[in-house]
Design a protein around this motif. Structure first.
Motif, PDB file in Angstrom:
ATOM      1  N   THR A   1      -0.117  11.207  -6.640  1.00 16.87           N
ATOM      2  CA  THR A   1       0.563  11.212  -5.347  1.00 16.87           C
ATOM      3  C   THR A   1       0.438   9.802  -4.757  1.00 16.87           C
ATOM      4  OG1 THR A   1      -1.460  11.748  -4.173  1.00 16.87           O
ATOM      5  CG2 THR A   1      -0.123  13.622  -4.959  1.00 16.87           C
ATOM      6  N   PRO A   2       1.217   9.474  -3.744  1.00 12.19           N
ATOM      7  CA  PRO A   2       1.072   8.140  -3.117  1.00 12.19           C
ATOM      8  C   PRO A   2      -0.360   7.877  -2.644  1.00 12.19           C
ATOM      9  CG  PRO A   2       3.111   9.144  -2.401  1.00 12.19           C
ATOM     10  CD  PRO A   2       2.388  10.189  -3.200  1.00 12.19           C
TER      11      PRO A   2
ATOM     12  N   ARG B   1      -2.612   4.913  -4.052  1.00 15.80           N
ATOM     13  CA  ARG B   1      -3.185   3.923  -3.132  1.00 15.80           C
ATOM     14  C   ARG B   1      -4.680   3.774  -3.395  1.00 15.80           C
ATOM     15  NH1 ARG B   1      -1.052   5.700   1.173  1.00 15.80           N
ATOM     16  NH2 ARG B   1       0.672   4.227   1.272  1.00 15.80           N
TER      17      ARG B   1
ATOM     18  N   ILE C   1       4.879   3.780  -6.655  1.00 14.16           N
ATOM     19  CA  ILE C   1       4.598   5.125  -6.137  1.00 14.16           C
ATOM     20  C   ILE C   1       4.200   5.054  -4.664  1.00 14.16           C
ATOM     21  CG2 ILE C   1       2.983   7.088  -6.301  1.00 14.16           C
ATOM     22  CD1 ILE C   1       2.928   6.519  -9.368  1.00 14.16           C
ATOM     23  N   VAL C   2       3.376   4.047  -4.349  1.00 16.55           N
ATOM     24  CA  VAL C   2       2.924   3.870  -2.964  1.00 16.55           C
ATOM     25  C   VAL C   2       4.080   3.390  -2.075  1.00 16.55           C
ATOM     26  CG1 VAL C   2       1.370   2.475  -1.506  1.00 16.55           C
ATOM     27  CG2 VAL C   2       0.535   3.445  -3.628  1.00 16.55           C
ATOM     28  N   GLY C   3       5.025   2.704  -2.708  1.00 15.63           N
ATOM     29  CA  GLY C   3       6.137   2.150  -1.935  1.00 15.63           C
ATOM     30  C   GLY C   3       5.917   0.716  -1.546  1.00 15.63           C
TER      31      GLY C   3
END
Lengths: 154, 103
Positions: free
Chosen positions: A12-13, A17, B97-99
């Motif tokens: 997931t983001p 991260r 994915i995080v942008g």
């Protein structure tokens, strides 16, 4: 830790991260471990500071022999200083293209100043030039090394 | 969906395991690193590190050199070109994915 095999699904983001932060943290720790200690700069500065002694030797067989011995000892000490730092750090630094460019610029500048000092000594018998060059370079290594390390760790 | 190896977008499950990601990140920042230093930096046991290094070596991402110094054998690890490319592609995939487009 032992069973940390990824499931195969995409993160997931938030997970991505966290992974990026972990990677960044590992690189920051490596950079900190690569920061040379004070003795490294002190040793290099001392080696540079004593190097003009080689130019004070007479142009006799004994003087040339002493010059060769001095240079061999100097190069050995220089190599041992580098090797001891790498051995203690357990890491061999990797330079980026920009860092390599800066190192080359620095070496060219030092080489040009050294050549100028040698010309003053050999061509104009200005003995002080080589000594002044070496001592200023030694002080610069010490100041830049210690100041740079402090600034990087701040 | 990707599960192993190097998919088109660079996401790599071999690298993505937390300790392996940290190993690759550390090795990407240096030319080479001594096994004990990597162990210390990652705060893992030698056996755990060995296991992850084996996986990375099997994938062709990490290579090792052995050197004897003061009668003690030291193992130096480094990322291969394939490993460095795969790690950087993986980081780019995570950023996507995080942008975050990154640098």
């Amino acid at each position: 830790m032992e069973t940390e095999e990824p499931s195969g699904r995409r993160p997931t983001p938030e997970e991505a991260r966290a992974a990026l932060q972990a990677a960044q943290s590992a690189q920051t720790d490596a950079a900190a471990a690569l920061r040379p200690p004070w003795w490294y700069f002190a040793s290099l500065a001392a080696l540079v500071a004593v190097s003009p002694l080689a130019t004070q030797l007479p142009s006799t067989v004994a003087g040339i022999t002493a010059f060769i011995v001095f240079m061999l000892l100097w190069l050995t000490a220089f190599g041992m200083t580098l090797r001891l730092f790498i051995s203690r750090a357990g890491l061999v630094p990797r330079f980026s293209r920009e860092q390599t460019r800066r190192v080359w610029l620095c070496m060219i500048a030092v080489g040009a100043l050294g050549t100028a000092a040698a010309v003053l000594k050999l061509g104009f018998d200005q003995n002080w030039a080589m000594i002044a060059f070496a001592e200023i370079l030694a002080v610069a290594i010490l100041v830049i090394g210690l100041f740079g390390g402090r600034r990087a760790s701040a | 969906m990707t599960t192993t190896g190097e998919p088109a977008d660079g996401f790599d499950t071999t690298i993505h395991a937390p300790n392996r990601l940290r190993i690759c990140a550390l090795l990407d920042a240096v030319e080479s690193a001594e096994f004990g230093t990597v162990q210390q930096q990652l705060d893992v046991s030698a056996s755990v590190l060995s296991k992850h290094i084996s996986v990375l070596m099997d994938a062709g991402y990490v290579a090792q050199n052995k050197a004897v110094r003061d009668t003690r054998q030291r193992v130096w690890l480094h990322l291969t070109e394939t490993g460095r490319t795969a790690y950087q592609a993986h980081v780019a995939a995570l950023r996507a994915i995080v942008g975050d487009p990154g640098d």
